[in-house]
Design a protein around this motif. Structure first.
Motif, PDB file in Angstrom:
ATOM      1  N   ILE A 290       0.830  -1.210   0.000  1.00 51.37           N
ATOM      2  CA  ILE A 290       0.000   0.000   0.000  1.00 51.37           C
ATOM      3  C   ILE A 290       0.861   1.255   0.000  1.00 51.37           C
ATOM      4  CG2 ILE A 290      -1.762   1.287   1.266  1.00 51.37           C
ATOM      5  CD1 ILE A 290      -2.705  -1.423   2.411  1.00 51.37           C
ATOM      6  N   ALA A 291       1.891   1.268   0.868  1.00 56.31           N
ATOM      7  CA  ALA A 291       2.729   2.461   1.005  1.00 56.31           C
ATOM      8  C   ALA A 291       3.488   2.763  -0.287  1.00 56.31           C
ATOM      9  CB  ALA A 291       3.713   2.275   2.160  1.00 56.31           C
ATOM     10  N   LEU A 292       4.028   1.745  -0.929  1.00 51.53           N
ATOM     11  CA  LEU A 292       4.773   1.964  -2.168  1.00 51.53           C
ATOM     12  C   LEU A 292       3.856   2.451  -3.292  1.00 51.53           C
ATOM     13  CD1 LEU A 292       7.155  -1.132  -2.016  1.00 51.53           C
ATOM     14  CD2 LEU A 292       7.832   1.273  -1.885  1.00 51.53           C
ATOM     15  N   ALA A 293       2.644   1.892  -3.357  1.00 53.99           N
ATOM     16  CA  ALA A 293       1.690   2.366  -4.365  1.00 53.99           C
ATOM     17  C   ALA A 293       1.342   3.840  -4.133  1.00 53.99           C
ATOM     18  CB  ALA A 293       0.433   1.501  -4.332  1.00 53.99           C
ATOM     19  N   CYS A 294       1.150   4.221  -2.864  1.00 51.39           N
ATOM     20  CA  CYS A 294       0.870   5.627  -2.541  1.00 51.39           C
ATOM     21  C   CYS A 294       2.061   6.511  -2.902  1.00 51.39           C
ATOM     22  CB  CYS A 294       0.536   5.770  -1.063  1.00 51.39           C
ATOM     23  SG  CYS A 294      -1.075   5.099  -0.589  1.00 51.39           S
ATOM     24  N   ASN A 295       3.272   6.025  -2.638  1.00 50.83           N
ATOM     25  CA  ASN A 295       4.481   6.753  -3.026  1.00 50.83           C
ATOM     26  C   ASN A 295       4.469   7.075  -4.512  1.00 50.83           C
ATOM     27  OD1 ASN A 295       6.104   7.303  -0.858  1.00 50.83           O
ATOM     28  ND2 ASN A 295       7.590   5.713  -1.251  1.00 50.83           N
ATOM     29  N   ILE A 296       4.189   6.054  -5.316  1.00 50.41           N
ATOM     30  CA  ILE A 296       4.205   6.205  -6.768  1.00 50.41           C
ATOM     31  C   ILE A 296       3.210   7.268  -7.209  1.00 50.41           C
ATOM     32  CG2 ILE A 296       3.687   5.026  -8.944  1.00 50.41           C
ATOM     33  CD1 ILE A 296       4.729   2.428  -7.501  1.00 50.41           C
ATOM     34  N   VAL A 297       2.018   7.241  -6.633  1.00 49.35           N
ATOM     35  CA  VAL A 297       0.976   8.205  -6.995  1.00 49.35           C
ATOM     36  C   VAL A 297       1.407   9.628  -6.655  1.00 49.35           C
ATOM     37  CG1 VAL A 297      -1.344   8.990  -6.396  1.00 49.35           C
ATOM     38  CG2 VAL A 297      -0.939   6.576  -6.840  1.00 49.35           C
ATOM     39  N   VAL A 298       2.049   9.807  -5.499  1.00 46.79           N
ATOM     40  CA  VAL A 298       2.416  11.152  -5.038  1.00 46.79           C
ATOM     41  C   VAL A 298       3.583  11.731  -5.834  1.00 46.79           C
ATOM     42  CG1 VAL A 298       3.294  12.488  -3.077  1.00 46.79           C
ATOM     43  CG2 VAL A 298       1.487  10.802  -2.727  1.00 46.79           C
ATOM     44  N   VAL A 299       4.630  10.915  -6.097  1.00 50.64           N
ATOM     45  CA  VAL A 299       5.843  11.484  -6.706  1.00 50.64           C
ATOM     46  C   VAL A 299       5.847  11.451  -8.230  1.00 50.64           C
ATOM     47  CG1 VAL A 299       7.250  10.946  -4.699  1.00 50.64           C
ATOM     48  CG2 VAL A 299       7.164   9.321  -6.601  1.00 50.64           C
ATOM     49  N   ALA A 300       4.940  10.693  -8.840  1.00 47.90           N
ATOM     50  CA  ALA A 300       4.942  10.615 -10.305  1.00 47.90           C
ATOM     51  C   ALA A 300       4.754  11.996 -10.939  1.00 47.90           C
ATOM     52  CB  ALA A 300       3.857   9.658 -10.786  1.00 47.90           C
ATOM     53  N   GLY A 301       3.796  12.738 -10.416  1.00 44.85           N
ATOM     54  CA  GLY A 301       3.535  14.068 -10.960  1.00 44.85           C
ATOM     55  C   GLY A 301       4.710  15.013 -10.789  1.00 44.85           C
ATOM     56  N   SER A 302       5.343  15.000  -9.603  1.00 44.30           N
ATOM     57  CA  SER A 302       6.469  15.899  -9.378  1.00 44.30           C
ATOM     58  C   SER A 302       7.667  15.519 -10.244  1.00 44.30           C
ATOM     59  CB  SER A 302       6.869  15.897  -7.897  1.00 44.30           C
ATOM     60  OG  SER A 302       7.211  14.596  -7.464  1.00 44.30           O
ATOM     61  N   THR A 303       7.864  14.222 -10.494  1.00 43.17           N
ATOM     62  CA  THR A 303       8.956  13.794 -11.363  1.00 43.17           C
ATOM     63  C   THR A 303       8.772  14.343 -12.770  1.00 43.17           C
ATOM     64  OG1 THR A 303       9.251  11.748 -10.094  1.00 43.17           O
ATOM     65  CG2 THR A 303      10.164  11.794 -12.321  1.00 43.17           C
ATOM     66  N   VAL A 304       7.553  14.281 -13.275  1.00 42.98           N
ATOM     67  CA  VAL A 304       7.258  14.812 -14.609  1.00 42.98           C
ATOM     68  C   VAL A 304       7.448  16.329 -14.639  1.00 42.98           C
ATOM     69  CG1 VAL A 304       5.433  15.166 -16.318  1.00 42.98           C
ATOM     70  CG2 VAL A 304       5.685  12.943 -15.205  1.00 42.98           C
TER      71      VAL A 304
END
Length: 245
Positions: free
Chosen positions: A43-57
């Motif tokens: 759960i935590a890793l999936a939430c990580n991906i959702v949060v940082v994907a936008g900032s990475t782009v």
């Protein structure tokens, strides 16, 4: 569930405001809520991906990501994150590592952030050597590892503050993807299904909070206030987890 959603919203908002994902705190909140520790990293890793994907782009589009250096650190860490995700650990060991990671995270949030000027330290060239251990730890406990990488890069003056934030964002995103793959292979379909059942509303929650956090960071709140608030939240949750063991 309502209290957990509120806690996840606040966590994602704060962490996104300083360029991180919040995986360690998501894990701790779930552990304190009595969720099976074996599905926490999923759960935590999936939430990580959702949060940082936008900032990475966003960092990439802004042209501030130092792609060569960021790819080097990430390429070293990602396989280690996958191996960490595959590594079985007992509940007490998992909670001890997680609690320690949270307390250390809170301390790193209080370290000074380097400005845009100045030459890199001679130690900056050794930064890739810390990538693999950080990736392995990230995979085990379900975090991205950027919260530890960024302060180290600041200490050795590896690059500018914006470039380090962009690098940490990419580091978190890729490590979370590889760590999640390892956790899924280790846990099988049963744990994955359980994680989806609990985690889906949480994913929606952090996706919204992450966008708000980015907006606050850009237009309204001073970074120092946000970092202190994030450190206080992280320290409190980590202390609760360690004292409850």
């Amino acid at each position: 569930m309502a209290a957990l959603l509120i806690a996840f919203f606040i966590t994602a908002l704060l962490y996104a405001s300083v360029g991180f994902g919040g995986g360690s705190t998501y894990n701790a909140l779930l552990a304190l809520s009595g969720v099976d520790y074996r599905i926490l990293p999923l759960i935590a890793l999936a939430c990580n991906i959702v949060v940082v994907a936008g900032s990475t782009v966003r960092f990439g589009r802004a042209g501030v990501t130092p792609w060569r250096g960021a790819f080097t650190l990430t390429a070293i860490a990602a396989p280690a994150a996958f191996l960490g995700g595959l590594t079985p650990v007992g509940e007490s060991t998992f909670l001890l590592l997680l609690g320690g990671a949270l307390v250390l995270t809170a301390l790193t949030m209080l370290l000074p952030v380097r400005g845009e000027g100045g030459e890199p330290s001679r130690l900056a060239k050794f930064a890739p050597f810390v990538a693999a251990p950080l990736g392995f730890l990230a995979g085990i406990v379900g975090i991205g590892g950027g919260i530890f990488l960024a302060p180290l890069l600041h200490l050795v003056r590896w690059n500018s503050a914006r470039a380090i934030a962009a690098t940490a964002s990419l580091f978190i995103l890729v490590n979370s993807l590889f760590g999640l793959a390892g956790q899924i292979l280790k846990g099988g379909e049963g744990r994955f299904a359980a994680a989806i059942e609990i985690g889906l509303p949480l994913l929606v929650c952090v996706a919204i909070a992450g966008q708000i956090g980015s907006l606050l960071a850009l237009k309204y709140l001073p970074q120092r206030w946000i970092r202190w608030g994030t450190a206080a939240l992280t320290a409190w949750v980590g202390a609760r987890l360690l004292t409850g063991m």
